[in-house]
Design a protein around this motif. Structure first.
Motif, short mmCIF file in Angstrom:
data_model
loop_
_atom_site.label_atom_id
_atom_site.label_comp_id
_atom_site.label_asym_id
_atom_site.label_seq_id
_atom_site.Cartn_x
_atom_site.Cartn_y
_atom_site.Cartn_z
N PRO A 117 0.83 -1.22 0.00
CA PRO A 117 0.00 0.00 0.00
C PRO A 117 0.86 1.26 0.00
O PRO A 117 1.23 1.79 1.05
CB PRO A 117 -0.79 -0.13 1.30
CG PRO A 117 0.13 -0.87 2.22
CD PRO A 117 0.95 -1.78 1.36
N ILE A 118 1.20 1.76 -1.18
CA ILE A 118 2.00 2.98 -1.25
C ILE A 118 1.25 4.14 -0.60
O ILE A 118 1.81 4.95 0.11
CB ILE A 118 2.33 3.31 -2.72
CG1 ILE A 118 3.19 2.19 -3.31
CG2 ILE A 118 3.07 4.64 -2.84
CD1 ILE A 118 3.47 2.35 -4.78
N LEU A 119 -0.06 4.18 -0.84
CA LEU A 119 -0.89 5.22 -0.26
C LEU A 119 -2.04 4.57 0.51
O LEU A 119 -2.47 3.47 0.19
CB LEU A 119 -1.46 6.12 -1.35
CG LEU A 119 -0.41 6.84 -2.23
CD1 LEU A 119 -1.11 7.62 -3.34
CD2 LEU A 119 0.45 7.77 -1.41
N LYS A 120 -2.54 5.29 1.50
CA LYS A 120 -3.60 4.73 2.34
C LYS A 120 -4.89 4.48 1.57
O LYS A 120 -5.66 3.60 1.94
CB LYS A 120 -3.86 5.66 3.53
CG LYS A 120 -2.89 5.47 4.68
CD LYS A 120 -3.47 5.99 5.98
CE LYS A 120 -2.57 5.58 7.15
NZ LYS A 120 -3.16 5.97 8.45
N GLN A 121 -5.12 5.24 0.50
CA GLN A 121 -6.35 5.03 -0.26
C GLN A 121 -6.36 3.66 -0.92
O GLN A 121 -7.42 3.11 -1.18
CB GLN A 121 -6.54 6.13 -1.30
CG GLN A 121 -5.44 6.26 -2.32
CD GLN A 121 -5.57 7.54 -3.12
OE1 GLN A 121 -6.20 7.56 -4.17
NE2 GLN A 121 -4.99 8.62 -2.61
N GLN A 122 -5.18 3.08 -1.17
CA GLN A 122 -5.13 1.72 -1.71
C GLN A 122 -5.52 0.71 -0.65
O GLN A 122 -6.30 -0.22 -0.90
CB GLN A 122 -3.72 1.43 -2.25
CG GLN A 122 -3.31 2.32 -3.41
CD GLN A 122 -1.85 2.19 -3.75
OE1 GLN A 122 -1.21 1.20 -3.40
NE2 GLN A 122 -1.29 3.19 -4.43
N LEU A 123 -4.99 0.90 0.55
CA LEU A 123 -5.32 0.00 1.64
C LEU A 123 -6.79 0.09 2.03
O LEU A 123 -7.42 -0.89 2.44
CB LEU A 123 -4.44 0.34 2.85
CG LEU A 123 -4.44 -0.64 4.03
CD1 LEU A 123 -3.93 -2.00 3.60
CD2 LEU A 123 -3.56 -0.09 5.16
N GLU A 124 -7.37 1.27 1.84
CA GLU A 124 -8.76 1.52 2.23
C GLU A 124 -9.76 0.79 1.34
O GLU A 124 -10.93 0.62 1.72
CB GLU A 124 -9.01 3.03 2.19
CG GLU A 124 -10.36 3.46 2.74
CD GLU A 124 -10.71 4.88 2.35
OE1 GLU A 124 -11.34 5.57 3.17
OE2 GLU A 124 -10.39 5.29 1.21
N ILE A 125 -9.35 0.36 0.16
CA ILE A 125 -10.27 -0.28 -0.79
C ILE A 125 -11.03 -1.43 -0.14
O ILE A 125 -12.22 -1.64 -0.39
CB ILE A 125 -9.51 -0.78 -2.03
CG1 ILE A 125 -8.80 0.38 -2.76
CG2 ILE A 125 -10.43 -1.52 -2.99
CD1 ILE A 125 -9.72 1.44 -3.27
N LYS A 126 -10.35 -2.16 0.74
CA LYS A 126 -11.00 -3.34 1.35
C LYS A 126 -12.21 -2.97 2.20
O LYS A 126 -13.06 -3.84 2.47
CB LYS A 126 -9.99 -4.13 2.19
CG LYS A 126 -9.45 -3.42 3.42
CD LYS A 126 -8.47 -4.34 4.17
CE LYS A 126 -7.98 -3.70 5.47
NZ LYS A 126 -7.12 -2.53 5.20
#
Length: 567
Positions: free
Chosen positions: A518-527
């Protein structure tokens, strides 16, 4: 006033003469287009066996036969000196390789550059070290620190690269042609003659900046309207103001004519300005000397404040720069610095308001004329930020194009992919997720790009994976394509390399890559938005809609004028 016809070699050939470019003149501004024109004119003269005429040179006598100020012709004389230095350097290198010349390089250097310590051409003060090193002394290295110094260095490189392709006999022929070139030398006594003659010269279609045209026009008006005993001192005063302006210009990224335009937008009736507006305003004045003095002093303040502006480190100013500062914004900045001064909190509030203005304009990206709609706001702005905020809010909502309803429509639309501020929105959304004072620019990803979570293209030539919203043919329905595929809820900021590695893979694989890297938190937030469960996650219109609603809510709050709390 004395007129004389001289050749170039006669103009330079004196051990005592030196020609100074006063600091109220433009620094060296010629670039490759002008260098090529210079060479083309010279080549035409040589090939056609025509006499080459170098035009008029206006000089103000400081000490007869010894020291002169160049009033007009500084760009041509500076270019000529750079060219001769380049030519002599090429010939010198060939002499060192065994070629013979009928003259000594050192004797030519005495004529054109320095004789017994007397330097012939003296550019503006802040470029002298550069010019002395590269041109007078003939060295190749100098650490430049201004646009004009870069041009001096680049001109020398350009001319040397051009000349080294020519045979020696042709280079010598070029030097002879230059030395026998004629110019008309006009020597003027005092600032009065200089002001009058410069204005007359510049009305003959010279290619000058608007700043130079206005400067010469002011000088002429001072000449015409001053009491005879005060003419010299009035011209001297305005000359000194322009001297300080030109010291600043060389440090500015904004072009001088742009600053003049923005200044007149701020103080001469808004965005309707052209150069004739200045002349018209002066014509209406009952005290033209006072008007010119006041205008030039205000203009100097504007240049000074914009230099300060360019070197200010402020959160919302940095955001303005990230967006790209539109031309219509600068007059507000100019007036803001005038009325607010050094109150950093209020300047931050001003930048915050203007950031919302630019964001809305860029988001909507309409052909509607924003200038006419905010002209009244600009004219009324006197430093009161609460009123400024309310004026923008009211005017934008009245105009519809940039109002709250239109912003809401666009953010919720089915197509945000190509919007010019989509990356900016997602960077700011990332800032919101981090909530640690993150500033745009501190976090970087290599080759940032926008990833479609539901891919635009199938993972093979025919089908989309079943964990996206597809029909029995494993393709998207038209409603999904129109309303969800390119909406903001399906777009995420990601590195280009990461994007290319996962672009059209099944959602489960994408999600695993987001979580693993997850380079950025918005990627991790997808889940947090997925449909189905962790073992069988799906990315469908329901998930996209939930994510879109969150990002749109953030954007509507963040770029609302009500979000600005005036200090």
């Amino acid at each position: 006033m004395q007129f004389s016809q001289k050749t170039i070699i006669e103009f330079f050939d004196s051990s005592q003469k030196s020609f100074h470019i006063p600091v109220y003149q433009r620094a060296y501004s010629w670039e490759e287009k002008e260098w090529r024109t210079f060479l083309n004119d010279l080549n035409e003269s040589i090939n056609g066996n025509n006499n080459y005429f170098y035009g008029n040179i206006l000089l103000e006598i400081r000490k007869k036969g010894v020291e002169y100020e160049i009033i007009d012709g500084q760009q041509r004389l500076t270019t000529l000196s750079i060219f001769i230095r380049s030519l002599l350097d090429i010939l010198d290198s060939r002499v060192k390789n065994g070629e013979k010349l009928d003259f000594k390089i050192k004797e030519k250097e005495k004529i054109y550059f320095k004789n017994n310590g007397n330097k012939k051409i003296r550019p503006v003060d802040y470029d002298r070290a550069c010019f002395d090193t590269l041109i007078i002394d003939g060295k190749d290295n100098f650490e430049t620190n201004s646009p004009s110094q870069n041009r001096i260095k680049d001109a020398k490189v350009f001319f040397k690269e051009t000349l080294k392709k020519l045979p020696t006999h042709l280079i010598i022929k070029i030097l002879e042609k230059i030395e026998n070139t004629e110019l008309t030398c006009i020597e003027l006594i005092g600032k009065k003659d200089s002001a009058l003659m410069f204005e007359l010269q510049n009305n003959r279609g010279k290619d000058l900046t608007n700043m130079e045209k206005i400067k010469s026009y002011f000088m002429y008006q001072l000449y015409v309207n001053s009491n005879e005993k005060e003419t010299e001192s009035n011209i001297e005063h305005v000359t000194n103001i322009f001297k300080s302006i030109y010291l600043i210009i060389n440090d500015l990224k904004i072009k001088e004519d742009s600053v003049l335009l923005y200044h007149c937008n701020a103080y001469l009736g808004g965005y309707e300005y052209n150069i004739d507006s200045i002349k018209l305003a002066l014509k209406k004045s009952n005290d033209k000397i006072y008007w010119i003095n006041n205008f030039t002093e205000e203009l100097r303040t504007t240049f000074y404040n914009l230099k300060k502006f360019e070197n200010t480190n402020d959160l919302y100013l940095n955001l303005l720069k990230k967006l790209g500062i539109s031309a219509y914004i600068y007059p507000f900045i100019i007036k803001g610095y005038k009325y607010i001064g050094n109150n950093t909190k209020k300047l931050t509030d001003l930048f915050h308001i203007l950031e919302i203005v630019i964001f809305r304009d860029d988001l909507v990206n309409t052909r509607a004329d924003i200038y006419s709609r905010i002209n009244e706001i600009l004219n009324k702005f006197d430093g009161d930020l609460e009123i400024l905020k309310q004026h923008f809010k009211t005017k934008f909502n009245e105009s519809y194009y940039w109002g709250d309803n239109r912003i809401n429509e666009i953010l919720k639309s089915g197509w945000m992919y190509d919007n010019k501020v989509i990356k900016y929105i997602l960077w700011r959304y990332e800032d919101n997720l981090l909530r640690t004072g993150y500033k745009i620019g501190n976090c970087e990803i290599t080759g940032e790009s926008i990833e479609h979570i539901s891919p635009q293209n199938p993972f093979n030539r025919y089908q989309v994976s079943d964990d996206y919203e597809v029909n029995e043919k494993h393709s998207y329905e038209q409603n999904f394509i129109d309303n969800y595929l390119n909406c903001i809820g399906n777009l995420v900021l990601i590195s280009r390399s990461h994007n290319s590695s996962i672009g059209n893979k099944p959602f489960k694989e994408k999600l695993d890559s987001y979580i693993a890297n997850p380079i950025l938190k918005q990627q991790l937030e997808i889940k947090e938005f997925i449909s189905g469960d962790n073992n069988n996650p799906k990315w469908d219109s329901v998930a996209i809609k939930k994510r879109k609603e969150k990002i749109v809510k953030f954007a509507l709050q963040n770029w609302s004028f009500d979000n600005v709390y005036i200090s």
